[in-house]
Design a protein around this motif. Structure first.
Motif, PDB file in Angstrom:
ATOM      1  N   HIS A  60       0.840  -1.209   0.000  1.00 41.73           N
ATOM      2  CA  HIS A  60       0.000   0.000   0.000  1.00 41.73           C
ATOM      3  C   HIS A  60       0.875   1.258   0.000  1.00 41.73           C
ATOM      4  N   HIS A 147       3.037   9.997   4.660  1.00 43.36           N
ATOM      5  CA  HIS A 147       2.174   8.819   4.589  1.00 43.36           C
ATOM      6  C   HIS A 147       2.934   7.554   4.972  1.00 43.36           C
ATOM      7  N   HIS A 151       2.339   5.098   8.281  1.00 44.31           N
ATOM      8  CA  HIS A 151       2.212   3.639   8.269  1.00 44.31           C
ATOM      9  C   HIS A 151       3.281   2.991   9.134  1.00 44.31           C
TER      10      HIS A 151
HETATM   11 FE   LIG Z   1      -2.429   4.762   3.915  1.00 40.30          FE
END
Ligand SMILES: [Fe+2]
Length: 447
Positions: A60, A147, A151
Motif C-alpha cells: 500500500h 504517509h 504507516h
Molecule cells: Fe495509507
C-alpha cells in the motif's frame, strides 16, 4: 485582521529535493526494519482485527507513492496491472477484510516498492517545485513521505499487538532532567494563531492559519505519568461511575476495562507487555494505551479536565513575547534527538521531564513526541477549510465520531509531527501510542 505566523525560510529547489530524498529514505529504512523483522508467514498474518497484515501496509505504501508521484506527477504508466490498485485502496477494504484479499506476497511487495522508489527519484529530478499546486514547495513528495511514516507508526502498533517472541529492540530513552518542575503552568488568555497557511507540507486539516481567542488556563507541565494513573486505579477509578461520561461508563462496563491496554497485575506490582517483553510499569513514564474515555475519567477524578485542541496548540506554539506562533514549542528549528522523543529511536516514551531542551516559552515539556495527547475536541474543519488534495484525506472524518490527538508519539517521525499537526481517532481506541495531560480553567484575575 493580522494573522501573525512566521513564514519559513526560503529554500532552493535543489535544497528541497535533497530534503525530500532524505525524508523518503528515512521512511523506507523504517519500513524495511519493521517488515524484515518478521518472516513471510507473520507478514501475511493478521495480528489484530484492528490492523492490516503488514504485507498489505508494505505494498500500500508503494501503491500510494506510485499513484501520486509516478502516475500523477510523472505521467507514467502503471507498473502492475491496474486491478492491483483497488486491493490497496484503504477506502475499498476495511482492515478486517484485508487478509482475505489476493495480495502481493512479501517478496513481490518488496520488489514493487523498490521499483516505484527508483522511478520516483528520476521523476523528482525532472520535476520543477513551483508552478503547480500539487508540487509547490515539494508538497506531494512531502505528503508521500508523511504517509509512509504514518504507516510506520501503524506497523509499530501492529508489532505491539502481535503475540510471540520479541523481534524489535531500541536503546533506552534519556532520563528525567532532575530539576523539580511545577505541576502546572498558567497560559495567559488572549488571541493566538492556530493552524498554518505557510508550511509547504502542512496537510489540508492544518489549514488555514486563523486567530482564536483562548481564555487563560492552567496546563500540566508534563503528561500524566504511570504512577499518577496507578493512583486512579488504586482509588477505584474504574469502579466509580461518577468519574465517567455516560458513553465512557457504558464502554467500561461493556468491555470490562480495568487498566491501560497491555497492563497486568502481579500481586501488587503492575507489569506491562512491550513489544513481546513483560516488564514492570515504569512509574515516571507518561501513561500510554489509554482511550479518550479513560483520559477524561482520570481528569475528572483529579479535579481537572482535558485541554481543548486550541488550548493544546496555544501552549505548544504561542510565544507570548513576540505574539507569533512557532512551528514547535522550542522555536522554528527542526526536531532533534535532544528536543523530542520521535522517530522510533527509542521504543518507548521517556520519563516525564526528560526533554528540557524541548520546552515551550512558558516551560511546558514533552508536547512533541513521547505520547500522542488526547484532547477534549472533536475533529472539525478550521474556518476556511478546503479539501486538498482529495476529500478522503480529512473531510470524510470531520464530525463528532473522532477525537483529536496532538503532539506525536515516540513512534511518529519528525516529518509527520509539528505544532499544527492533527491526528484523530475513535474515543475507544487504545492500541495507539496515546496518553494525555490535564488542564483547568484559570480563576478570574489569573492570567
Ligand atoms: Fe495509507
Amino acid at each position: 485582521m493580522r494573522i501573525p505566523e512566521l513564514g519559513l525560510a526560503e529554500f532552493s529547489d535543489d535544497q528541497i529535493k535533497g530534503r525530500i530524498i532524505a525524508d523518503l529514505e528515512r521512511a523506507r529504512a523504517r519500513t524495511r526494519l519493521l517488515t524484515d523483522a518478521l518472516d513471510d508467514d507473520e507478514l501475511a498474518q493478521q495480528h489484530s482485527r484492528l490492523m492490516s497484515p503488514l504485507v498489505w501496509d508494505l505494498a500500500h505504501i508503494g501503491n500510494q507513492e506510485e499513484l501520486w508521484l509516478l502516475r500523477d506527477v510523472g505521467g507514467r504508466e502503471p507498473i502492475l496491472p491496474e486491478t492491483v490498485d483497488q486491493l490497496y485502496d484503504a477506502f475499498q477494504h476495511p482492515r478486517a477484510d484485508r487478509p482475505a484479499l489476493p495480495l502481493l506476497d512479501p517478496q513481490s511487495s518488496r520488489e514493487y516498492i523498490g521499483e516505484v522508489r527508483a522511478r520516483v527519484i528520476d521523476v523528482l529530478e525532472r520535476t520543477p517545485l513551483h508552478g503547480r499546486r500539487l508540487t509547490e514547495g515539494g508538497f506531494v513528495f512531502g505528503m508521500v513521505a508523511q504517509h509512509e511514516q504514518q504507516h510506520a507508526e501503524t506497523m509499530l502498533a501492529t508489532h505491539q499487538l502481535r503475540q510471540g517472541n520479541p523481534v524489535l529492540d531500541g536503546p533506552a530513552p534519556p532520563l528525567a532532567g532532575g530539576d523539580a518542575l511545577p505541576a502546572e503552568v498558567l497560559v495567559p488568555g488572549g488571541p493566538f494563531t492556530m493552524g498554518t497557511s505557510v508550511h509547504p507540507w502542512a496537510l489540508d486539516n492544518e489549514r488555514p492559519a486563523h486567530q482564536v481567542q483562548v481564555p487563560a488556563f492552567w496546563l500540566d507541565t508534563v503528561p500524566v505519568s504511570n504512577a499518577d494513573y496507578q493512583d486512579f486505579i488504586a482509588d477505584g477509578g474504574y469502579q466509580q461511575r461518577c468519574w465517567w461520561s455516560p458513553a465512557g461508563w457504558q464502554h467500561v462496563q461493556q468491555v470490562g476495562l480495568e487498566a491501560p491496554l497491555f497492563w497486568q497485575q502481579d500481586g501488587r506490582l503492575w507489569l506491562r507487555r512491550r513489544f513481546g517483553r513483560l516488564e514492570p510499569v515504569p512509574p515516571d513514564e507518561p501513561v500510554m494505551h489509554v482511550c479518550f474515555h479513560e483520559a477524561e475519567a482520570y481528569a475528572r477524578w483529579a479535579g481537572r479536565r482535558l485541554p481543548t485542541e486550541s488550548e493544546w496548540e496555544k501552549a505548544a506554539r504561542h510565544d507570548p513575547e513576540t505574539g507569533f506562533a512557532r512551528q514547535y514549542p522550542w522555536g522554528d528549528d527542526e526536531a532533534t534527538p535532544d528536543r523530542a522523543n520521535l522517530g522510533q529511536d527509542h521504543l518507548q516514551p521517556a520519563a516525564v521531564g526528560a526533554y528540557p531542551a524541548g520546552a515551550s516559552p512558558l516551560g511546558i515539556q514533552q508536547l512533541i513526541g513521547d505520547v500522542w495527547e488526547w484532547t477534549a475536541s472533536d475533529f472539525t474543519p478550521y474556518p476556511g477549510f478546503s479539501p486538498w488534495p482529495y476529500r478522503e484525506y480529512s473531510e470524510v472524518f470531520f464530525g463528532p465520531d473522532y477525537k483529536v490527538l496532538r503532539g506525536g508519539s515516540f513512534a511518529a517521525d519528525r516529518v509527520a509531527c509539528r505544532g499544527t499537526f492533527r491526528n484523530w481517532d475513535y474515543p475507544i481506541r487504545r492500541q495507539i501510542f496515546a496518553g494525555f495531560r490535564c488542564a483547568r480553567d484559570a480563576s478570574p484575575g489569573e492570567g
